[in-house]
Design a protein around this motif. Sequence first.
Motif, mmCIF file in Angstrom:
data_model
loop_
_atom_site.group_PDB
_atom_site.id
_atom_site.type_symbol
_atom_site.label_atom_id
_atom_site.label_comp_id
_atom_site.label_asym_id
_atom_site.label_seq_id
_atom_site.Cartn_x
_atom_site.Cartn_y
_atom_site.Cartn_z
ATOM 1 N N THR A 189 9.150 7.493 1.803
ATOM 2 C CA THR A 189 8.496 7.053 1.244
ATOM 3 C C THR A 189 6.826 5.812 1.083
ATOM 4 O OG1 THR A 189 9.673 7.098 -1.133
ATOM 5 C CG2 THR A 189 8.111 6.088 -1.258
ATOM 6 N N ALA A 190 6.673 6.476 2.458
ATOM 7 C CA ALA A 190 5.119 5.284 2.419
ATOM 8 C C ALA A 190 4.596 4.122 1.419
ATOM 9 C CB ALA A 190 4.321 5.919 3.023
ATOM 10 N N PRO A 191 4.266 2.676 2.388
ATOM 11 C CA PRO A 191 3.416 2.507 0.962
ATOM 12 C C PRO A 191 2.324 3.391 0.322
ATOM 13 C CG PRO A 191 3.642 1.668 2.655
ATOM 14 C CD PRO A 191 3.921 2.405 2.762
ATOM 15 N N LEU A 192 2.212 3.874 -0.131
ATOM 16 C CA LEU A 192 1.069 4.524 -0.575
ATOM 17 C C LEU A 192 0.791 4.823 -2.308
ATOM 18 C CD1 LEU A 192 -1.847 6.689 0.289
ATOM 19 C CD2 LEU A 192 -0.348 7.976 0.020
ATOM 20 N N GLY A 193 -0.436 4.335 -2.593
ATOM 21 C CA GLY A 193 -0.732 4.754 -4.270
ATOM 22 C C GLY A 193 0.385 3.766 -4.976
ATOM 23 N N ARG A 194 1.593 3.910 -6.144
ATOM 24 C CA ARG A 194 2.305 2.843 -6.594
ATOM 25 C C ARG A 194 3.656 2.819 -6.182
ATOM 26 N NH1 ARG A 194 2.399 7.730 -10.846
ATOM 27 N NH2 ARG A 194 -0.002 6.877 -12.585
ATOM 28 N N ALA A 195 4.069 3.440 -4.869
ATOM 29 C CA ALA A 195 5.358 3.092 -4.177
ATOM 30 C C ALA A 195 4.326 1.515 -3.241
ATOM 31 C CB ALA A 195 5.124 4.297 -3.308
ATOM 32 N N ALA A 196 2.831 1.824 -3.176
ATOM 33 C CA ALA A 196 2.213 0.002 -2.563
ATOM 34 C C ALA A 196 2.437 -1.110 -3.493
ATOM 35 C CB ALA A 196 0.621 0.642 -2.394
ATOM 36 N N ASP A 197 3.162 -0.715 -4.586
ATOM 37 C CA ASP A 197 3.592 -1.777 -5.416
ATOM 38 C C ASP A 197 4.219 -2.516 -5.709
ATOM 39 O OD1 ASP A 197 0.491 -1.182 -6.434
ATOM 40 O OD2 ASP A 197 1.518 -0.041 -8.020
ATOM 41 N N ARG A 198 5.638 -1.163 -5.003
ATOM 42 C CA ARG A 198 7.069 -1.428 -4.864
ATOM 43 C C ARG A 198 7.747 -1.918 -3.347
ATOM 44 N NH1 ARG A 198 10.415 1.317 -8.194
ATOM 45 N NH2 ARG A 198 11.257 -0.264 -7.440
ATOM 46 N N GLN A 338 -1.766 4.161 7.826
ATOM 47 C CA GLN A 338 -3.280 3.622 7.703
ATOM 48 C C GLN A 338 -2.535 2.748 6.234
ATOM 49 O OE1 GLN A 338 -6.600 4.460 8.296
ATOM 50 N NE2 GLN A 338 -6.763 2.274 6.076
ATOM 51 N N ALA A 339 -1.299 3.173 6.053
ATOM 52 C CA ALA A 339 -0.479 1.877 4.489
ATOM 53 C C ALA A 339 -0.062 1.033 5.205
ATOM 54 C CB ALA A 339 -0.408 2.973 3.579
ATOM 55 N N ILE A 340 0.039 0.674 6.419
ATOM 56 C CA ILE A 340 1.350 0.026 6.483
ATOM 57 C C ILE A 340 0.441 -1.101 7.693
ATOM 58 C CG2 ILE A 340 3.113 -1.191 8.020
ATOM 59 C CD1 ILE A 340 4.095 1.494 7.962
ATOM 60 N N MET A 341 -0.342 -0.670 7.964
ATOM 61 C CA MET A 341 -1.375 -2.163 9.412
ATOM 62 C C MET A 341 -2.895 -1.684 9.303
ATOM 63 S SD MET A 341 1.541 -2.134 10.769
ATOM 64 C CE MET A 341 0.680 -3.851 11.669
ATOM 65 N N GLY A 342 -2.711 -1.190 7.831
ATOM 66 C CA GLY A 342 -4.643 -0.998 7.038
ATOM 67 C C GLY A 342 -5.965 -0.425 8.412
ATOM 68 N N LYS A 343 -4.819 0.359 9.259
ATOM 69 C CA LYS A 343 -5.873 0.868 10.308
ATOM 70 C C LYS A 343 -4.499 2.020 11.389
ATOM 71 C CE LYS A 343 -6.296 -2.059 13.996
ATOM 72 N NZ LYS A 343 -7.183 -2.538 15.111
ATOM 73 N N ASN A 379 -3.555 1.821 -0.674
ATOM 74 C CA ASN A 379 -3.067 0.917 0.096
ATOM 75 C C ASN A 379 -2.761 -0.509 0.304
ATOM 76 O OD1 ASN A 379 -4.314 1.937 2.355
ATOM 77 N ND2 ASN A 379 -4.000 -0.077 2.952
ATOM 78 N N GLY A 380 -2.397 -1.209 0.245
ATOM 79 C CA GLY A 380 -2.172 -2.689 0.064
ATOM 80 C C GLY A 380 -2.306 -3.323 1.192
ATOM 81 N N VAL A 381 -1.671 -4.492 1.481
ATOM 82 C CA VAL A 381 -1.743 -5.270 3.365
ATOM 83 C C VAL A 381 -0.717 -5.608 3.299
ATOM 84 C CG1 VAL A 381 -2.037 -6.701 4.528
ATOM 85 C CG2 VAL A 381 -4.596 -5.792 3.225
#
Length: 414
Positions: A189-198, A338-343, A379-381
């Motif tokens: 589960t990558a921190p993408l979409g709703r998973a980025a909020d968790r 991209q989801a983790i590091m921003g690129k 994604n977040g940061v």
Amino acid sequence: MVLRRLDVQESDYRPVYVVWELTLACDQPCTHCGSRAGDARPSELDLAQALEVVKSLAALRAEEVALIGGEAYLHPAFLEILDAIGKAGIRPTMVTGGRGMTAELARAMKARGVYSVSVSIDGLEPTHDLMRAARGSYRAAMAALGFLKDAGITITANTNINRLNRGDLEALYLELAAQGIASWQVQITAPLGRAADRGDLILQPYDYLELMPRIAALKARAYADGILIMPGNNMGYFGPEEALLRSTSPEGHDHFRSCLAGRYLMGIESDGAVKGCPSLQTKHYVGGNLKERSLQEIWDHAPELGFTRERGVEALWGFCKSCAYAETCLGGCTFTAQAIMGKPGNNPYCHYRALAQKKAGKRERLVPLSAAPGDPFDNGVFALVEEAFDAEEPPLAPAGQLVKIRKGKAATTS
């Protein structure tokens, strides 16, 4: 993302495997959904537009189209589009949560040439229903497998692994094997979409040290049961079990060969936006819209799709740049990095990397810094903290709350 093994010539870049989001409408409010599905997108493709997409895919020599959502069967022209895909000489498949699957629908899908369907199963019943935020969804998903199998459709399963469900894997395998699945795709589960909020849900890079050997043991067991377990492209890379995990037979010696986005893989969003992979962040990777440009033009000329065709080690940074497998791996999965590091170009979700860190007495920990904006495929940061391997793990701060890093060294995301 569910992706079968591709047997193609190295330079024959074409969308062999296409994942087509027919609608973003969904009947389950999953807490880890990368697309934040629920309501249909504005101006989704209608039947006439979808049939033109099918013609374009056939012209580009697509071999398989996997229909997804949201929930693909909620599109009003779902069966007609399925029928057109099969008649175009393209293999139609599907990925579904299965909550609305019925015996009648399964038979109608079979009559229109559906070859296989992958049902998303997130863990044993309590875990699955919690992640899906819908009581009864586990039983509905298992019933869907039965309906599809009875209709003569090959059934498979897929699971996103995270800190909530990782303890369920061995028991879940027994449940799925009892249903008669042909294969099981596992991915993180990558921190993408709703998973980025968790932030509490996602794995830490060092969790791979325990997780990957368990999956390898399950795969060896599954071979004996006539079931194929395959890791998704965002689960890696190059640990001691690499050949076992990537191969389709016990004697195989396959390995990860870098991101396939825009080379042999394509994603289409329900409003006509085209990406090189269905999970890539919409904001950064849409190469054009089918309402404005032809699919051929987007595939051939959009840099947002073609970036992996020319990418080399010069695009890597951080640990990945100096890795022994740099030229082969090229930083692993693009959307996950991209989801983790921003690129892309530096991906901490790597078994080889976690082992190297442990050997040096260190580990890497993800710390959420700011929340995702709340859009599909956003994604977040995160900061990447390097610390002693045996350091006590602090509780994760809520997503969106800036974290002041007092210990360890944070990697930059710029």
